[in-house]
Each structure stands twice: as C-alpha cells, then as structure tokens.
Design a protein around this motif. Structure first.
Motif, PDB file in Angstrom:
ATOM      1  N   PHE A 100       0.900  -1.185   0.035  1.00 30.84           N
ATOM      2  CA  PHE A 100      -0.110   0.031  -0.180  1.00 30.84           C
ATOM      3  C   PHE A 100       0.840   1.283   0.072  1.00 30.84           C
ATOM      4  N   TRP A 101       2.232   1.217   0.262  1.00 31.20           N
ATOM      5  CA  TRP A 101       2.875   2.482   0.382  1.00 31.20           C
ATOM      6  C   TRP A 101       3.526   2.702  -1.076  1.00 31.20           C
ATOM      7  N   ARG A 102       3.270   1.842  -2.043  1.00 30.04           N
ATOM      8  CA  ARG A 102       3.660   2.440  -3.416  1.00 30.04           C
ATOM      9  C   ARG A 102       2.441   3.064  -4.208  1.00 30.04           C
ATOM     10  N   LEU A 103       2.864   3.824  -4.927  1.00 33.58           N
ATOM     11  CA  LEU A 103       1.866   4.644  -5.808  1.00 33.58           C
ATOM     12  C   LEU A 103       1.132   3.682  -6.563  1.00 33.58           C
ATOM     13  N   SER A 104       1.917   2.498  -7.076  1.00 36.01           N
ATOM     14  CA  SER A 104       1.236   1.887  -8.387  1.00 36.01           C
ATOM     15  C   SER A 104       0.025   1.139  -7.447  1.00 36.01           C
ATOM     16  N   TYR A 105      -0.009   0.859  -6.120  1.00 34.28           N
ATOM     17  CA  TYR A 105      -1.270   0.246  -5.569  1.00 34.28           C
ATOM     18  C   TYR A 105      -2.399   1.140  -5.637  1.00 34.28           C
ATOM     19  N   TYR A 106      -2.198   2.618  -5.541  1.00 28.67           N
ATOM     20  CA  TYR A 106      -3.467   3.382  -5.751  1.00 28.67           C
ATOM     21  C   TYR A 106      -3.515   3.662  -7.210  1.00 28.67           C
ATOM     22  N   ALA A 107      -2.836   3.643  -8.005  1.00 22.07           N
ATOM     23  CA  ALA A 107      -3.157   3.633  -9.455  1.00 22.07           C
ATOM     24  C   ALA A 107      -3.966   2.426 -10.107  1.00 22.07           C
TER      25      ALA A 107
ATOM     26  N   TRP B 110      -5.516   0.794  -8.114  1.00 20.00           N
ATOM     27  CA  TRP B 110      -7.035   0.906  -7.505  1.00 20.00           C
ATOM     28  C   TRP B 110      -7.966   1.829  -8.277  1.00 20.00           C
ATOM     29  N   LYS B 111      -7.464   2.814  -8.532  1.00 20.93           N
ATOM     30  CA  LYS B 111      -8.238   4.040  -9.238  1.00 20.93           C
ATOM     31  C   LYS B 111      -8.518   3.234 -10.799  1.00 20.93           C
TER      32      LYS B 111
ATOM     33  N   ASP C 216     -11.463   0.661 -10.394  1.00 23.94           N
ATOM     34  CA  ASP C 216     -12.420   1.440  -9.946  1.00 23.94           C
ATOM     35  C   ASP C 216     -13.163   1.663 -11.391  1.00 23.94           C
TER      36      ASP C 216
END
Lengths: 116, 469
Positions: free
Chosen positions: B175-182, B184-185, B188
């Motif tokens: 979760f601390w890597r940005l790709s995790y959030y990319a 996720w986005k 979605d």
C-alpha cells in the motif's frame, strides 16, 4: 509530470489535513536507512518521499535503501508513501492517492492501538 | 584619324571602339539564335516530307506495291523481308492463338463448373439465405455480447491489472507504493462500467470468459469467411471467362482487335524501314529511278531540298557566325584589359599613334560584313520553296537552286568541290516550262571567298601581341 516542488506541496497539504505535523527535509538515520525525507512527522513516524531525478533522489535512494525502507514499513515501524515522479501525471490523482494511503495508515495505526 | 593621342584621348577612342565591337558581337549572337531556330524548323519539315515520301512510295503492302517501291528506290531488302508475307504469317499465328484461347477458356469453365463450391454457389453464398452467409451472421450475432464486454473493459491499465492479479487474494502490491493506488483507481474505473454491485474479481472473470469466447468465434468466422472468399473467387473467374467467350463470339476480344490493327502496324513498320533507308541513301544516286515516277519525284525533291536547306543554313552559321563570334569575344576582352591599363596614372604621359585604332574599326566592319552575308544567305535559304526547280542528278548544285545562284559560298565543301569538278559551270535557272533553262550571269556579283574571309576574321587578334596597341 509533476516537479519535486509541486509534488511535495500537494502531499504536504494532504498529510497536514490528516493531522500530521509534517516537517520538510527531515534527516532520518536508523540502521541502514539514512536519507532526508521530503516530509515527515517524526513523532507519528508518518511521511512521504517524492522521488525525482531533479532532487538527486535516485542517487540517495538506492534499491537497497528502498528495500530497507519497505521492510520497516511492512513491520509497522514507519509509514512512508513512496511516490516516483514517473508514475504520476495529475495533481488530483496524487491528492486522491495520498488520501487513500493516509486511510490505510490510520487503519494500521488503529489496529496497533495508536490514536489519530 | 591621324596623329598622336594622349592617354585620355586614346582611352576614349578605345571605349568608342568597344561599343562598336560589342554591338557586332551581340548582333552575331542574336543571329546565331535565329539561325538555330530556322534550322530546327527545316529539320522538322524535312522529317515530315520524308514520312510523306515513304507513304507515297509504299501506299500498301501488296506485292505490286512492294515491287514498285523497290523499283523506285532500289531498296531490295524491302522485298526480301516480304512484309506482306510476314503480315500473313503473323495474322495466321494470332488466329491460332485466338482459337487456342477459346479452347482453353472452355476447358477452364468446365473445370470450374465441376467444382462443388461453384455448383452449390446459391446454396452456400446467396445473399441472406446462403448457408455460409447465414452461419457468418449467426456467429457474429453470438459473438457480439462478448465483444461488448471486451469493449467495456477497455482501459490502458487493464493488462497490468490482469498481470498483477488485481482483485484477487494473490494481489501483492504494497500500500505504500503509488502503483497500488493507480491500480485501485483503474480498477474502480473499469468496475464502474459494470454496475454498483460488481467488483473487479467478477469483472475479471467475465472479461476472461468473453476473451476466450470471442477468440473461439473469431477462429470460426475466419474459416467461414475464407470459404466464402474462395467460392466468390471461383464465381468471379467463371464470370470473367464467360465474358471473354462473349467477346470472342462478337469479335470484340483484344486479340481480335490486334488482328485487325496488324495490316496498319505492319505497313507503318515497313514505311519506317523505308524512311531509314531513304534518309541514309543519297537521293541523287536513285534520281534516275525516281524520275520515272514524276509525282513521287516531286516529293523526293521536296524532302531533298529541305534537307539541303537545313544543312546549308547550319553551315552558314558555323562558318560565318561562330568563328566571327569567338574573334569578337577576344577583341572585347583585350579592349577591356587595355582600357583598364591605360587609365592608370603611370600611362598619363604616354603617347599613342592614332593609326593603331584603324585596326579595331576594320575588325568591326568585317564582322558586320560577315553578319550581313549570313543574313542574306539565310533569307535566301529560308525563303526557298521551288523544289521542283531542282534535279536529283550529279550536275545539279542545290546551293544554287536554293539561292537562285545569287549567293556565293565556297566555304561550303560541297559547293567548292562542285565548282572544282565543274570548272565551266554556270548556274542555269530552270524555267517553269519543262526543258527550258536560263543562264544566270553572276559576273556582276562580288566573288568573295567567304571561308578565307571568315577565317581571317576569326583570327583577327592573332597578329596582336600583348595588347591592341
């Protein structure tokens, strides 16, 4: 692509909004981990590092150093959002990602019995 | 002008002389251009005349016409090649080819009509009802929902999400890597297209099912379309061959059209060979033969006369203008050098003999004189059109015929040699009535050896050493 200054400003705003007392360019030295963190709340041990070529981060943050940082985060001893400038184009995306990271951190910290 | 000149006077006289020489030089160049254009026109007219002459000599390819052409011209190769025979043979071979083509077409049509894909063409490929057409439509219909699912999943990050097992328990990006959030986005955004109660694990399963199903249908479609295209190709070939058969039956086939054009083509080729022969042969050598056919002889004289006009005009330019032009250019160059030299202060007290300037004046006059001679010759040559007045025999000097005996031109080798071989020669102008001639008295004409004159003029600076003075 965002600059070091732009990226750090967005992240700092998001972390401050979440209640963290973020200081700029905080020297960090624990075990094998030794580098200046772009934004860091030393008491909460929460912060962010915006990795850019412009700031020379790629020299300082070697793969070994990043591996050590990740290990510390995995243990819950430290919470750092690692953002590579190559991976982000839009300010809104960075803002949203930071918010989600902070939600995750809050969950972890709650799970560990730490307030805030 | 006589006496002694100071340097200022001398330079002024040189300027005056330069103006005169430059004028003569420019006129000479302009006249050369005019002459070149006239030569070009004459050459074009002579080529047309040659073509007309060949047509008159060989009106068709019949044996009689070929025999007559040989008698007129001595071109025995024409009879030896036997163009009429060649034509007959070529036409026969072409007729055989056409017949063979008819047989080949019939055989190929028979093969195509035996082919099941041709025999069942309506059953297989009739629009809307053919089994292949219907099958393709059905499969396309069944494939469509899967394709729609694939379209909804379309996203730049989809492939990565599949590779990192996003949405599955095995997804391991921290979760601390940005790709995790990319991830996720992107996840979605894709899920949003499938409704609120969906999640990426379901979408992923749906996508993979759709991808496999669409691939299966695509393979089937591809096979059916190949089969359809193969059948259509057989039908097209069959139709093409039927059309070709129809063309043969109606005499419209390209080979049949070629057959009908052959006599004209062979005649044209024979005439071209004859033209080449006539262009190479000296018509004077076959003058006796041509004289037996007055209508053709008239055309031969016209061609010969035009050829001579071009040849003579070219010679006048070379001998009278080109040589003079180079001499004048040298004189101009030296005048420029001297004007520059004697303008310098160191020559201000030098004295010059006025007689030295006489040479320059006479050079200009000689150049203009040559120019006028060429102009007169050109006017006579270009204006000539009385070809019937010439003769195709060795005693006729066409130069005199063309210029009506009024222009001397010993600088032309042909003219000089003719005069040398006929010392008693006097030009006899033919009168319009057959057999009558009139001796042209050229005793009052100035006999100038133009060649020597031109050569002398060309080398007009050769007697000068370092400068004009």
């Amino acid at each position: 692509m965002l600059t070091e200054h732009e990226g750090c400003a967005i992240l700092k705003e998001a972390f401050l909004a979440a209640g963290y007392d973020i200081a700029d360019n905080v020297p960090f030295s624990e075990g094998n981990i030794q580098f200046n963190i772009d934004g860091f709340d030393a008491a909460a041990r929460v912060g962010f590092e915006f990795i850019t070529t412009e700031a020379g981060d790629r020299n300082e943050l070697t793969p070994e150093m990043i591996a050590a940082v990740e290990k510390a985060i995995e243990k819950g001893a430290l919470f750092l959002l690692l953002v590579d400038e190559e991976e982000i184009d839009a300010e809104d995306d960075l803002r949203n990602h930071a918010r989600r990271f902070l939600d995750r951190v809050a969950e972890r910290r709650r799970g560990a019995g730490v307030s805030r | 002008m006589s006496g002694v000149l100071n340097s200022g006077q001398y330079v002024a006289e040189l300027h005056k002389a330069r103006t005169g020489v430059l004028n003569a030089y420019n006129q000479t160049r302009s006249q050369k251009d005019s002459c070149r254009r006239e030569v070009s026109t004459l050459v074009g007219r002579s080529e047309t005349a040659l073509s007309e002459l060949a047509q008159a000599i060989l009106p068709d390819l019949s044996s009689a016409a070929v025999e007559r052409a040989v008698q007129m011209t001595g071109y025995t190769t024409l009879a030896a090649t036997n163009p009429a025979g060649e034509l007959e043979l070529a036409q026969k071979q072409l007729l055989e080819s056409i017949a063979q083509r008819g047989v080949d077409i019939r055989n190929r049509i028979a093969v195509l009509e035996e082919h099941p894909e041709f025999q069942n063409r309506l059953l297989l490929r009739a629009p809307n009802t053919g089994t292949l057409v219907r099958e393709i439509a059905e499969i396309s219909y069944f494939r469509e929902p899967y394709v729609e699912t694939l379209r909804r999943c379309d996203h730049p990050r989809l492939q990565r999400l599949l590779e990192v097992n996003y949405g599955l328990p095995s997804y391991s990006v921290p979760f601390w890597r940005l790709s995790y959030y990319a991830d996720w986005k992107a996840g979605d955004e894709i899920v949003a297209k499938f409704g609120a109660d969906s999640d990426f694990a379901k979408v992923r399963a749906e996508f993979l099912t759709a991808r496999d199903a669409a691939a299966t249908y695509d393979r089937k479609l591809s096979k059916l379309r190949e089969e359809l295209a193969r059948g259509e190709s057989i039908e097209r070939e069959h139709q093409y061959l039927c059309d070709e058969t129809q063309q043969i039956q109606e005499g419209r086939h390209p080979l049949q059209e070629q057959y009908h054009r052959m006599p004209e083509q062979f005649l044209k080729e024979a005439r071209i060979r004859l033209e080449r022969y006539l262009a190479d042969v000296d018509l004077v050598a076959i003058g006796d033969r041509l004289a037996k056919y007055p209508d053709v002889e008239g055309m031969a004289k016209r061609y010969y006369g035009l050829k001579k006009q071009a040849e003579y005009l070219r010679k006048t330019s070379t001998e009278l203008l080109t040589n003079s032009e180079s001499g004048l250019a040298q004189t101009l160059s030296r005048l420029d050098r001297d004007i520059s030299k004697y303008n310098r202060p160191k020559y201000q007290y030098q004295r010059f003999q006025a007689d030295d300037l006489q040479k320059l004046q006479s050079r200009e006059h000689r150049a203009l004189d040559l120019l006028n001679r060429q102009r007169m010759a050109q006017a006579a040559i270009v204006g000539f059109a009385a070809y019937e007045m010439g003769r195709l025999d060795e005693d006729c000097l066409w130069w005199d015929v063309i210029t009506d005996g009024k222009v001397k031109a010993n600088y032309i080798d042909e003219v000089a040699q003719f005069k040398a071989m006929h010392p008693e020669y006097k030009y006899r102008r033919m009168k319009r009535k057959p057999g009558e001639t009139e001796i042209v008295d050229d005793g009052d004409l100035e006999l100038v050896e133009d060649a020597a004159y031109a050569i002398a003029n060309a080398g007009l600076d050769s007697d000068l050493s370092s400068d004009i003075s």
